[in-house]
Design a protein around this motif. Structure first.
Motif, mmCIF file in Angstrom:
data_model
loop_
_atom_site.group_PDB
_atom_site.id
_atom_site.type_symbol
_atom_site.label_atom_id
_atom_site.label_comp_id
_atom_site.label_asym_id
_atom_site.label_seq_id
_atom_site.Cartn_x
_atom_site.Cartn_y
_atom_site.Cartn_z
ATOM 1 N N PHE A 143 -2.241 -3.242 7.109
ATOM 2 C CA PHE A 143 -2.886 -3.476 5.806
ATOM 3 C C PHE A 143 -2.508 -2.345 4.871
ATOM 4 O O PHE A 143 -1.949 -1.323 5.309
ATOM 5 N N GLN A 144 -2.805 -2.516 3.608
ATOM 6 C CA GLN A 144 -2.411 -1.491 2.658
ATOM 7 C C GLN A 144 -3.510 -0.431 2.520
ATOM 8 O O GLN A 144 -4.690 -0.768 2.439
ATOM 9 N N CYS A 145 -3.080 0.858 2.539
ATOM 10 C CA CYS A 145 -4.014 1.981 2.385
ATOM 11 C C CYS A 145 -4.795 1.817 1.085
ATOM 12 O O CYS A 145 -4.239 1.474 0.047
ATOM 13 N N GLU A 146 -6.119 2.106 1.173
ATOM 14 C CA GLU A 146 -6.943 1.927 -0.022
ATOM 15 C C GLU A 146 -6.944 3.146 -0.944
ATOM 16 O O GLU A 146 -7.681 3.208 -1.919
ATOM 17 N N GLY A 147 -6.124 4.141 -0.568
ATOM 18 C CA GLY A 147 -6.043 5.338 -1.413
ATOM 19 C C GLY A 147 -5.105 5.154 -2.597
ATOM 20 O O GLY A 147 -4.944 6.061 -3.414
ATOM 21 N N CYS B 166 -1.784 4.730 -2.421
ATOM 22 C CA CYS B 166 -0.457 5.321 -2.227
ATOM 23 C C CYS B 166 0.596 4.256 -1.967
ATOM 24 O O CYS B 166 1.788 4.531 -1.990
ATOM 25 N N GLY B 167 0.142 3.040 -1.682
ATOM 26 C CA GLY B 167 1.080 1.961 -1.445
ATOM 27 C C GLY B 167 1.584 1.862 -0.020
ATOM 28 O O GLY B 167 2.398 1.005 0.297
ATOM 29 N N ARG B 168 1.109 2.781 0.859
ATOM 30 C CA ARG B 168 1.582 2.734 2.243
ATOM 31 C C ARG B 168 0.965 1.574 3.001
ATOM 32 O O ARG B 168 -0.193 1.223 2.795
ATOM 33 N N GLU B 169 1.773 1.038 3.892
ATOM 34 C CA GLU B 169 1.332 -0.041 4.767
ATOM 35 C C GLU B 169 0.891 0.655 6.063
ATOM 36 O O GLU B 169 1.678 1.397 6.662
ATOM 37 N N ILE B 170 -0.360 0.501 6.488
ATOM 38 C CA ILE B 170 -0.770 1.179 7.726
ATOM 39 C C ILE B 170 -1.279 0.196 8.768
ATOM 40 O O ILE B 170 -1.683 -0.909 8.453
ATOM 41 N N LYS B 171 -1.244 0.688 10.036
ATOM 42 C CA LYS B 171 -1.563 -0.201 11.157
ATOM 43 C C LYS B 171 -3.060 -0.319 11.374
ATOM 44 O O LYS B 171 -3.798 0.663 11.258
ATOM 45 N N GLU B 172 -3.455 -1.494 11.731
ATOM 46 C CA GLU B 172 -4.850 -1.755 12.095
ATOM 47 C C GLU B 172 -4.992 -1.384 13.564
ATOM 48 O O GLU B 172 -4.107 -1.662 14.348
ATOM 49 N N LYS C 208 -11.399 4.530 11.650
ATOM 50 C CA LYS C 208 -12.687 4.800 11.005
ATOM 51 C C LYS C 208 -12.654 4.537 9.516
ATOM 52 O O LYS C 208 -13.685 4.329 8.892
ATOM 53 N N THR C 209 -11.471 4.643 8.897
ATOM 54 C CA THR C 209 -11.412 4.479 7.443
ATOM 55 C C THR C 209 -10.303 3.507 7.072
ATOM 56 O O THR C 209 -9.521 3.100 7.916
ATOM 57 N N ARG C 210 -10.247 3.185 5.797
ATOM 58 C CA ARG C 210 -9.191 2.290 5.295
ATOM 59 C C ARG C 210 -8.104 3.100 4.589
ATOM 60 O O ARG C 210 -7.381 2.579 3.755
ATOM 61 N N PHE C 211 -8.029 4.401 4.910
ATOM 62 C CA PHE C 211 -7.037 5.268 4.257
ATOM 63 C C PHE C 211 -5.960 5.724 5.241
ATOM 64 O O PHE C 211 -6.212 5.799 6.446
ATOM 65 N N CYS C 212 -4.778 6.064 4.706
ATOM 66 C CA CYS C 212 -3.730 6.648 5.543
ATOM 67 C C CYS C 212 -4.052 8.137 5.746
ATOM 68 O O CYS C 212 -4.955 8.676 5.127
ATOM 69 N N CYS D 122 -3.944 10.157 2.431
ATOM 70 C CA CYS D 122 -5.024 9.871 1.479
ATOM 71 C C CYS D 122 -6.389 10.315 2.008
ATOM 72 O O CYS D 122 -7.238 10.753 1.233
ATOM 73 N N ILE D 123 -6.600 10.212 3.320
ATOM 74 C CA ILE D 123 -7.918 10.613 3.839
ATOM 75 C C ILE D 123 -8.107 12.124 3.642
ATOM 76 O O ILE D 123 -9.219 12.596 3.428
ATOM 77 N N GLY D 124 -6.970 12.867 3.672
ATOM 78 C CA GLY D 124 -7.037 14.311 3.388
ATOM 79 C C GLY D 124 -7.540 14.551 1.974
ATOM 80 O O GLY D 124 -8.391 15.409 1.740
ATOM 81 N N THR D 125 -7.033 13.781 1.030
ATOM 82 C CA THR D 125 -7.465 13.920 -0.365
ATOM 83 C C THR D 125 -8.937 13.545 -0.515
ATOM 84 O O THR D 125 -9.708 14.249 -1.165
#
Ligand SMILES: [Zn+2]
Length: 199
Positions: free
Chosen positions: A5-9, A11-17, A22-26, A29-32
């Motif tokens: 799915f696409q990161c909700e931060g 950034c446009g990254r596609e990340i794995k489910e 725990k989050t919807r961020f890559c 982005c979770i660092g930010t």
């Protein structure tokens, strides 16, 4: 079996489910996101400070992060240039280390770090002797080190295990064991006399 799915931060990254995500961020982005949460920053700061109290952890951390930085600078000329520019701007601004006067606490601290870097191998009680050889007698650093190392060997051969431990404590290479409480201030260079009474 796992989708992406696409990161909700944003950034446009596609990340794995995956099941325990725990989050919807890559990762980036979770660092930010976490970095903007005062409570989380404070918690991380406190826990890092606590972990840095352990000299082994600290040394490993410094090794790992400097290695990472070296690798990054070697492979990313743009970042290297950005850092060079930032360094020059900081230098010209007169802030940073240049703003610290001689004898100020940070300058003293950095001086000690430099000494440890260059003389970490040399026991504290032999450092003046090493400096004398190099600075006053004009002995080359490599030879001076050999001379001092021979002296360390000779000292070690003479000392009992207890005296070696005592010397390590005095050189800051070991911590004092709780139950070890000498009655009087031993002063420097009195190891032989002390040890026979203590064992
Ligand atoms: Zn992202």
């Amino acid at each position: 079996m796992t989708g992406t799915f696409q990161c909700e931060g944003g950034c446009g990254r596609e990340i794995k489910e995956f099941p325990r995500r725990k989050t919807r961020f890559c990762r980036s982005c979770i660092g930010t996101v976490n970095g903007q949460d005062r409570a989380k920053v404070e918690k991380a700061r406190a826990s890092m400070k606590r972990r840095m109290q352990d000299p082994a952890f600290k040394a490993e951390h410094i090794r790992r992060t400097s290695e990472g930085l070296r690798a990054r600078l070697a492979s990313d000329p743009e970042e290297a240039e950005r850092r060079r520019k930032a360094g020059r701007a900081l230098g010209k601004s007169g802030l940073g280390h240049a703003a610290q006067g001689a004898g100020s606490e940070p300058r003293i601290r950095v001086g000690r770090m430099q000494t440890e870097r260059y003389l970490g191998w040399c026991p504290k009680h032999l450092r003046d002797q090493y400096r004398d050889l190099v600075n006053k007698k004009g002995v080359r650093a490599v030879e001076a080190r050999e001379i001092i190392e021979r002296q360390i060997e000779a000292e070690n051969a003479r000392l009992s295990p207890f005296e070696k431990q005592l010397l390590r404590v005095r050189n800051g290479q070991a911590t004092v064991v709780e139950k070890f409480k000498p009655a009087a201030d031993l002063g420097p260079y009195t190891l032989g006399g002390v040890a026979s009474g203590m064992i």
